[in-house]
Design a protein around this motif. Structure first.
Motif, PDB file in Angstrom:
ATOM      1  N   LEU A   1      42.770  25.494  69.866  1.00 51.76           N
ATOM      2  CA  LEU A   1      41.463  25.710  70.502  1.00 51.76           C
ATOM      3  C   LEU A   1      40.585  26.657  69.693  1.00 51.76           C
TER       4      LEU A   1
ATOM      5  N   VAL B   1      43.848  27.718  80.446  1.00 48.53           N
ATOM      6  CA  VAL B   1      42.820  28.234  79.550  1.00 48.53           C
ATOM      7  C   VAL B   1      41.466  27.797  80.103  1.00 48.53           C
TER       8      VAL B   1
ATOM      9  N   GLN C   1      37.095  27.540  79.343  1.00 46.98           N
ATOM     10  CA  GLN C   1      36.042  27.521  78.333  1.00 46.98           C
ATOM     11  C   GLN C   1      34.807  28.200  78.899  1.00 46.98           C
TER      12      GLN C   1
ATOM     13  N   TRP D   1      36.967  29.345  74.011  1.00 47.20           N
ATOM     14  CA  TRP D   1      38.075  29.326  74.967  1.00 47.20           C
ATOM     15  C   TRP D   1      38.616  30.728  75.140  1.00 47.20           C
TER      16      TRP D   1
ATOM     17  N   TYR E   1      38.332  23.871  82.424  1.00 52.72           N
ATOM     18  CA  TYR E   1      39.639  24.486  82.253  1.00 52.72           C
ATOM     19  C   TYR E   1      40.648  23.401  81.890  1.00 52.72           C
TER      20      TYR E   1
ATOM     21  N   HIS F   1      32.968  29.254  84.365  1.00 54.48           N
ATOM     22  CA  HIS F   1      33.346  28.551  83.142  1.00 54.48           C
ATOM     23  C   HIS F   1      32.912  27.086  83.179  1.00 54.48           C
TER      24      HIS F   1
ATOM     25  N   TRP G   1      39.092  29.749  70.056  1.00 50.69           N
ATOM     26  CA  TRP G   1      39.211  30.914  70.927  1.00 50.69           C
ATOM     27  C   TRP G   1      38.139  31.970  70.660  1.00 50.69           C
TER      28      TRP G   1
END
Length: 131
Positions: free
Chosen positions: A111, A18, A20, A31, A100, A97, A113
């Motif tokens: 998270l 994932v 951010q 995220w 991660y 980003h 999201w």
């Protein structure tokens, strides 16, 4: 509506990558699964492979596709097209980003999201039979 692809990248331990969003991106610090906008003439798969190489400097192999999700934000709309993938070459290098993480699927919903990603997370977890 903009077509956007995203990668649910899984490692051999079953963890999921994932990322951010940076503070300067739209939807700052949310995220998401990494990916990006399709360019004219691209297929979703070709777009995703290109975007992941550009954003994370890794090469991926697409394993399968999940159902897409259409989402309307206040100032734009996207059709988010997810693929389950694995890294075949390279080491992650963040180019857009802020950070991660590799996470076990059972903590993904913890998270903050991006809204368009939430149904994608739910579909992925359903595909694994994780609640």
């Amino acid at each position: 509506m903009v077509d956007v692809t995203c990668a649910i990248i899984v490692n051999p331990e079953g963890q999921v990558l994932v990322t951010q969003r940076s503070a300067t991106m739209k939807l700052p610090l949310k995220w998401e699964f990494p990916g990006g906008k399709m360019e004219f003439g691209e297929t979703p798969a070709i777009c995703l492979i290109r975007e992941i190489k550009e954003e994370l400097n890794v090469t991926i192999k697409i394993l399968s596709e999940l159902p897409s999700n259409k989402h309307n934000y206040p100032d734009f709309s996207i059709n988010l097209i997810p693929f389950i993938c694995e890294i075949t070459e390279g080491s992650i290098e963040l180019r857009e980003h802020s950070q991660y993480r590799w996470l076990h699927p059972n903590v993904l919903l913890d998270l903050d999201w991006a809204e368009a990603d939430l149904p994608i997370v739910a579909n992925y977890l359903t595909s694994l039979n994780v609640t």
